[in-house]
Motif scaffolding. Structure first.
Motif, PDB file in Angstrom:
ATOM      1  N   THR A 137       0.851  -1.182   0.000  1.00 21.47           N
ATOM      2  CA  THR A 137       0.000   0.000   0.000  1.00 21.47           C
ATOM      3  C   THR A 137       0.889   1.234   0.000  1.00 21.47           C
ATOM      4  O   THR A 137       1.544   1.542   0.992  1.00 21.47           O
ATOM      5  N   LEU A 138       0.935   1.898  -1.144  1.00 21.76           N
ATOM      6  CA  LEU A 138       1.685   3.142  -1.301  1.00 21.76           C
ATOM      7  C   LEU A 138       0.702   4.287  -1.450  1.00 21.76           C
ATOM      8  O   LEU A 138      -0.509   4.070  -1.563  1.00 21.76           O
ATOM      9  N   THR A 139       1.205   5.502  -1.437  1.00 21.39           N
ATOM     10  CA  THR A 139       0.333   6.649  -1.682  1.00 21.39           C
ATOM     11  C   THR A 139       0.573   7.169  -3.085  1.00 21.39           C
ATOM     12  O   THR A 139       1.613   6.883  -3.715  1.00 21.39           O
ATOM     13  N   LEU A 140      -0.375   7.947  -3.580  1.00 15.65           N
ATOM     14  CA  LEU A 140      -0.195   8.551  -4.900  1.00 15.65           C
ATOM     15  C   LEU A 140       1.060   9.412  -4.934  1.00 15.65           C
ATOM     16  O   LEU A 140       1.775   9.459  -5.941  1.00 15.65           O
ATOM     17  N   HIS A 141       1.354  10.089  -3.818  1.00 15.15           N
ATOM     18  CA  HIS A 141       2.550  10.938  -3.778  1.00 15.15           C
ATOM     19  C   HIS A 141       3.819  10.090  -3.854  1.00 15.15           C
ATOM     20  O   HIS A 141       4.811  10.516  -4.465  1.00 15.15           O
ATOM     21  N   ASP A 142       3.815   8.912  -3.241  1.00 10.42           N
ATOM     22  CA  ASP A 142       4.972   8.024  -3.340  1.00 10.42           C
ATOM     23  C   ASP A 142       5.265   7.698  -4.804  1.00 10.42           C
ATOM     24  O   ASP A 142       6.423   7.709  -5.244  1.00 10.42           O
ATOM     25  N   ILE A 143       4.203   7.401  -5.551  1.00 13.66           N
ATOM     26  CA  ILE A 143       4.374   7.060  -6.974  1.00 13.66           C
ATOM     27  C   ILE A 143       4.800   8.290  -7.768  1.00 13.66           C
ATOM     28  O   ILE A 143       5.656   8.210  -8.646  1.00 13.66           O
ATOM     29  N   ASP A 144       4.190   9.458  -7.441  1.00 13.69           N
ATOM     30  CA  ASP A 144       4.600  10.710  -8.091  1.00 13.69           C
ATOM     31  C   ASP A 144       6.099  10.941  -7.917  1.00 13.69           C
ATOM     32  O   ASP A 144       6.812  11.243  -8.877  1.00 13.69           O
ATOM     33  N   ALA A 145       6.568  10.813  -6.671  1.00 12.41           N
ATOM     34  CA  ALA A 145       7.980  11.077  -6.370  1.00 12.41           C
ATOM     35  C   ALA A 145       8.888  10.086  -7.084  1.00 12.41           C
ATOM     36  O   ALA A 145       9.976  10.449  -7.549  1.00 12.41           O
ATOM     37  N   SER A 146       8.450   8.831  -7.189  1.00 12.52           N
ATOM     38  CA  SER A 146       9.255   7.816  -7.865  1.00 12.52           C
ATOM     39  C   SER A 146       9.396   8.129  -9.348  1.00 12.52           C
ATOM     40  O   SER A 146      10.495   8.059  -9.910  1.00 12.52           O
ATOM     41  N   ILE A 147       8.287   8.488  -9.989  1.00  9.72           N
ATOM     42  CA  ILE A 147       8.332   8.813 -11.421  1.00  9.72           C
ATOM     43  C   ILE A 147       9.159  10.077 -11.651  1.00  9.72           C
ATOM     44  O   ILE A 147       9.960  10.154 -12.597  1.00  9.72           O
ATOM     45  N   ALA A 148       9.002  11.062 -10.771  1.00 11.71           N
ATOM     46  CA  ALA A 148       9.766  12.306 -10.905  1.00 11.71           C
ATOM     47  C   ALA A 148      11.258  12.044 -10.762  1.00 11.71           C
ATOM     48  O   ALA A 148      12.081  12.638 -11.478  1.00 11.71           O
ATOM     49  N   ALA A 149      11.633  11.144  -9.838  1.00 12.86           N
ATOM     50  CA  ALA A 149      13.043  10.809  -9.640  1.00 12.86           C
ATOM     51  C   ALA A 149      13.613  10.107 -10.868  1.00 12.86           C
ATOM     52  O   ALA A 149      14.761  10.356 -11.262  1.00 12.86           O
ATOM     53  N   GLN A 150      12.812   9.231 -11.487  1.00 12.57           N
ATOM     54  CA  GLN A 150      13.266   8.537 -12.693  1.00 12.57           C
ATOM     55  C   GLN A 150      13.486   9.521 -13.843  1.00 12.57           C
ATOM     56  O   GLN A 150      14.453   9.417 -14.586  1.00 12.57           O
ATOM     57  N   ARG A 151      12.602  10.498 -13.955  1.00 11.67           N
ATOM     58  CA  ARG A 151      12.737  11.502 -15.015  1.00 11.67           C
ATOM     59  C   ARG A 151      13.973  12.365 -14.774  1.00 11.67           C
ATOM     60  O   ARG A 151      14.700  12.707 -15.698  1.00 11.67           O
ATOM     61  N   ALA A 152      14.215  12.707 -13.503  1.00  6.43           N
ATOM     62  CA  ALA A 152      15.374  13.547 -13.182  1.00  6.43           C
ATOM     63  C   ALA A 152      16.677  12.829 -13.484  1.00  6.43           C
ATOM     64  O   ALA A 152      17.683  13.452 -13.844  1.00  6.43           O
TER      65      ALA A 152
END
Length: 449
Positions: free
Chosen positions: A236-251
């Motif tokens: 169980t993750l939060t939407l923000h956890d997924i947001d931060a993960s995708i943002a980190a991958q893009r960075a």
């Protein structure tokens, strides 16, 4: 196939003043008990909150919000804490104060991140793991050219199930997790083979090398099957956890991305998260877990924040927004308009409003008894009566704040029990709100403005 629950959801952190609260104190029919789960009084408000909790569990509160309104010291925050306790660990609960939002450099981004943290995504995945009871654990040391003493170099752990056993050598990253979790013989753990993530699932008492009469770790059965296997993992993750993960991958793919510190997450990233969650949900691999975003002192928000919340409530992935305030008719920040509770009327029209009332003297007595037990303060009957009188005539918060000073006063005279004389002594040393106002009025010409 066995199932392992993993719920690293951010949990609310509350001050100790509400540490005694365990839930809303309702019976199986949703009726408020007089004294239960640390809750006392506020019968109608607790029952209304119970209905909100049930609607959250069933996902029936989309596009709505809740407002808890009442005088200061009537348990508004306590009810919000109790709602979080009722929802359990798997449901996200995010608490912020209206002043935090007002002071934020970007109010809408602050609120958006808080809302995304308040929505969980329960995902199912099949992973290769090693699971079992720890029967032996030895940490390995190694020398380092940068440090004069041996450092943690790994660990050797032996795991056992009802049908199998195995010994594994793990690296320093996994060994450090074992140390931080305090893993010892008798614990049931799970290690993800691909990521090295360690989870402590419980403790098997009969397998423990050392047992305790009181142990806060949940007792579990010895796992069955092979130690190393593929299992379905529920995260169980939060939407923000997924947001931060995708943002980190893009960075990571941008030039000097590792040097870039970005507090905001772009709308493009959030759109990708929403698409991913929708896809997983359609495939039956994920489900939404709507949580609660609690905003205390909501009257501190301004018209910009209120407009954002009004629109955000209608979003597809919106959490349950719970506001609390003690204000009556007051001006909406950022406007000249006077409105109930300092909130726009179109927002109020969208909210389920829960009202609280001042506590009766009997309820104040019970609350002081509960807090005294929680803070390990032994009160005589006379001391309890004195504090109850103070709570009724001055304020409940002031009476509760006197518990620890009165205990120290009692200890100084060599007693473990607080007497009425101790309460009287500390009440003279510490002023309440009314006395403070009188002091300011008396010395208004000497105090700086």
């Amino acid at each position: 196939m066995s199932e392992i629950q993993i719920t690293p959801v951010r949990q609310p952190k509350w001050s100790s003043v509400h540490s005694h609260i365990r839930g809303l104190g309702l019976d199986k029919n949703g009726k408020a008990l007089r004294v239960a789960d640390g809750m006392i009084g506020q019968t109608e408000a607790r029952e209304a909150a119970g209905l909100v909790v049930e609607m959250v569990r069933q996902g029936r509160l989309g596009g709505k919000g809740v407002l808890i309104v009442g005088p200061s010291g009537t348990g508004k925050t306590a009810i919000a804490v109790a709602m979080a306790r009722e929802l359990g660990e798997d449901t996200p609960f995010v608490a912020v104060n209206g002043s935090e939002v007002l002071a934020a450099e970007n109010k809408t981004e602050f609120l958006m991140q808080a809302m995304r943290r308040a929505v969980g995504v329960r995902m199912r995945d099949e992973r290769e793991v090693v699971t079992g009871v720890v029967t032996d654990l030895k940490y390995l040391k190694r020398t380092s050219p940068f440090y004069p003493y041996p450092v943690l170099g790994g660990a050797k752990v032996t795991l056992e199930t009802k049908d199998d056993s195995g010994t594994f050598t793990v690296g320093p990253e996994v060994a450090q997790q074992l140390q931080e979790l305090g893993v010892r013989k008798g614990d049931v753990i799970m290690i993800d083979v691909n990521t090295g993530e360690v989870r402590r699932l419980g403790r098997v008492r009969e397998k423990a090398a050392v047992s305790y009469d009181i142990d806060v770790t949940e007792n579990v059965e010895v796992p069955s099957g092979r130690v190393r296997s593929r299992r379905e993992i529920v995260r169980t993750l939060t939407l923000h956890d997924i947001d931060a993960s995708i943002a980190a991958q893009r960075a990571a793919f941008t030039i000097f991305g590792f040097l870039r510190e970005e507090s905001a997450i772009s709308d493009e990233v959030r759109a990708r998260t929403d698409e991913l969650v929708k896809k997983l949900r359609d495939e039956g691999k994920a489900e939404l877990v709507p949580g609660i975003m609690f905003i205390d002192d909501a009257h501190m928000l301004d018209i910009e924040a209120f407009s954002f919340l009004t629109k955000a409530m209608e979003g597809e992935f919106a959490p349950i927004i719970v506001l609390a305030t003690n204000r009556g008719m007051t001006t909406i920040r950022g406007t000249d308009e006077v409105s109930p509770h300092g909130m726009p009327r179109d927002l109020l029209d969208r909210l389920l409003i829960i009202t609280t009332r001042p506590y009766s003297e009997d309820e104040i007595r019970e609350i002081i008894k509960v807090r005294a037990e929680e803070e390990d303060v032994e009160l005589s009957d006379d001391a309890l009566s004195a504090l109850t009188k103070i709570g009724a005539e001055r304020s409940l918060r002031y009476a509760v704040q006197l518990l620890q000073p009165a205990k120290l006063a009692a200890e100084r005279r060599g007693s473990s029990r607080v007497e009425a004389s101790d309460v009287e002594q500390v009440s003279k040393l510490f002023a309440d709100l009314k006395t403070s106002i009188e002091y300011v009025e008396k010395y208004k010409d000497l105090l700086l403005r």
